[in-house]
Structure formats: C-alpha cells, structure tokens
Design a protein around this motif. Sequence first.
Motif, short mmCIF file in Angstrom:
data_model
loop_
_atom_site.label_atom_id
_atom_site.label_comp_id
_atom_site.label_asym_id
_atom_site.label_seq_id
_atom_site.Cartn_x
_atom_site.Cartn_y
_atom_site.Cartn_z
N UNK A 126 19.13 2.88 0.11
CA UNK A 126 18.56 3.11 1.43
C UNK A 126 17.67 1.93 1.80
N UNK A 127 17.43 1.76 3.12
CA UNK A 127 16.59 0.69 3.64
C UNK A 127 15.81 1.18 4.86
N UNK A 128 14.52 0.88 4.88
CA UNK A 128 13.70 1.06 6.07
C UNK A 128 13.27 -0.33 6.53
N UNK A 129 13.59 -0.71 7.77
CA UNK A 129 13.36 -2.07 8.23
C UNK A 129 12.26 -2.12 9.29
N UNK A 130 11.71 -3.34 9.45
CA UNK A 130 10.74 -3.65 10.52
C UNK A 130 9.52 -2.72 10.48
N UNK A 131 8.94 -2.57 9.30
CA UNK A 131 7.78 -1.69 9.13
C UNK A 131 6.49 -2.47 9.33
N UNK A 132 5.60 -1.97 10.17
CA UNK A 132 4.28 -2.56 10.36
C UNK A 132 3.30 -1.80 9.49
#
Length: 412
Positions: A126-132
């Motif tokens: 799994x991948x979570x992208x563009x996290x601030x």
Amino acid sequence: KIKNGNLSISVLKINNKEFVVNQDIKSAFLLSPYVKGFIEKPSYYFNSKNSNRLERLDLLLLTQGWSRYSLEEMINNLNPRATYNFEVGFELSGKINPPILFNELALISNKNIIIDKVFLNGKKDFQFKNLLIYKQDTLKISFLKQSNEISKTEGFVINPLKKSAIPNFEKPENNFFSEEEIVRNYEYNNWLEGTSTLLKEVSVSGKKKSESFNRRRFLVEKHVNIVPDIGKYYELEKPENPKSWNDQLMSFLKFDQGVELKNYQGVENYLQVFGKYDALLFIDGVEMGSSYLPGIDLSLEDIEEIMVQPIRGSRIYQVFTTEKYKANKTDLFDYHIVLNGYDKSKKYYTPLYYFNNNDLDVIEVDWKPNILTNDEGEAAFKLSKNALKDKLFFSIQGFTDNGLLISDLIVK
C-alpha cells in the motif's frame, strides 16, 4: 468596503509627536521591487499627507529609463508556465502480512480524523502519497469496513518515509546585476564604507542525523517526565511476531534477556539475570516489587517501548504501555511514528526592546502578527493596561481576501 482582511499591527510608544516609517506594505509591494537602486524613503510616495508625492514619484520613475514589452512577453506573464510539480509532500508505504481482512485501508490522525484511504484490490502493498505531516507525529493505520467502521489491524510493516515529489525550481534570472557586476561594484564603490571584507568561496558539508539518533531523542523527550534519567537507557527491539514469545512480557524477558523470577526462602520474590545478577522492573515508572512480580500479565501488544540500563552486570528495565492499555481500551490501530516529516514551526517570541530612529526614543510595546477581520471589517485585540497609560503609535499593515493592500499609521 474592506471586509475580510489579514493584518499585522505593531504597537509602539514614542516620546515625540512625529515618527516616520520608511517602508510599508504598499511601497514594499508596489514600488521597491520595480525600481533599480536605493530608494531613500519608499513609503513617502504613498503617504496622502505629502501633497506633491505623485509629481516626485513621476521624477523617480523617470530615472529608470524606458521599458518595452512584446505581446509574447505579456502573454507569458499573464499565463506563466509551471516550472515545478504542484504535488509535494511525503509518501508512506508498507506491506500487510496475511490475512487481509478488508479491501480498504485508512490513515488516521491522532484526533481520529481520516487523512487518506487506499483500496488494496487484494494486494499486500500500500502507499499513501503527498502527506503534509511533521516530525514526531503519530499516524494510525487501520482497516476500514464498508460501513466506514474501523477494524483491528495486525501485521503491518512500514517502510521509511520519503518525499513524494521534489520541486524542480528553476534558477531565477537576475534582473539587476550579474555576479561579476556585484563583485566589481563592491570592490570599486566600496559598499558599506570599507567596513567589510570580501570572503573567499568555501564549501560547507554536513552530516545527516541517523534514524537511530532521532528515535533515541524522541524516546528521551517522550519519557523524561516519568523517568528523569531515561537518557541512560537504550531500547530493546520487540520481536516482529510476538506469538513466538507467548505474547507475554515476562516470557520475552526470560528468553531474550535471560531474566527469571526467583523466590528467596518463600518470603521474597525478585528478578535475576542469567542466574547471577539482580534486575529491577518498572512499568510506566512504577517499580514492580516482590508482591507484584508473580502476577504480571502484560501482553507485548500492549507495550510501546522496553528500555534497559545495564549497571555492572545488573539491569534496570523500564516498560511503557500504550495509551489504550492505560485507558483499558482495545487498540484498533497500528501506529507509525514520523521521523522524517516536515519540521514544525517554532513559536516566535517578540522581546521588548529599545531602538533609536532619527533621535526618537521608540519602545516596542506589542506586536500582533496575525489578526483576521470579520465580514464587517472589524477586529479586536488586547494590550496590557500599563501600555494604555501612554500615547501609542499603531502601524497597521495587511491585505484583504481579494488582494487589496492595507497600510495605515495611527496615533492614539
């Protein structure tokens, strides 16, 4: 008709009737960036009290020569081409060990708000992208049922955090002087009246702090209020599969550390390391004495960290349980501590200081850097009662939601 605005207000106490501000938000935005060379008092040209300001502004601009624009340049200015990727942030990736209970995975903040969710489609990765996200933050990962109900997670492996995208900033053109011109002007025109020295070019290198260093610093800051000398301890790595240790703290200490529970003549219980040295055990800062040791029933899943301090063969163990365990709640998440996120902004402190401006004694009383007005254009702020005894000078700078600049100087 000025309504929603963002203001910065400097409050000064002055001993004279007049106080001149050389630069304000209008001159900084509308004049200084477009004029080559030094402007003595840019704000003069925007002060309505100066009746001849427009004529003098005309004379100032005449010193700049002629400007010529082509249609292509004007179109490019109105529709600039993107020079870097908009989507930036950090990427959190990992792998799920079987079984995959549900097809949707959620990333949750500490305030139990869903930040992002991904569909697995039967895949383990799994991948979570563009996290601030920021350093030392804690993120929760959980399965999500079709009814948006959270389901208990097990067997997650998290990869190190990395940047999702790196901006491709183009080097801006120097509209004023080339590097050679700057050096030449410095050498021959003697900027700063000969009080400076032109330095040689040097290369500076730095060493990046390791993840282990950041992890240790995080643990010390986290537990120092419970264990003041926590800096003398080092962390023990818990097994990836707790079931191999019967999922119990005492079983882990026995097989991993050689710690066994002993009894002295049927009177006192104590811990011993490899049958030779004594050991002490603390759980959340409380020492486990003789009467507590036989009844310890603590699962490794309910433990956040296990730390140890060796002392001449003897050892002291510090065990820190999860918040869910302390609250007697079932943990439905896998937690991930962010070690490589953005740096958090530091709190700004404005000291009170004295400075001299054209022989005027000026005292800074307060500074309100971020005041938002309501829909009626009104805003309120507080000052100390002592400050209100004197005549005050207010420098108000800001802008509205639709881009209008606000600049005013008020004496009260």
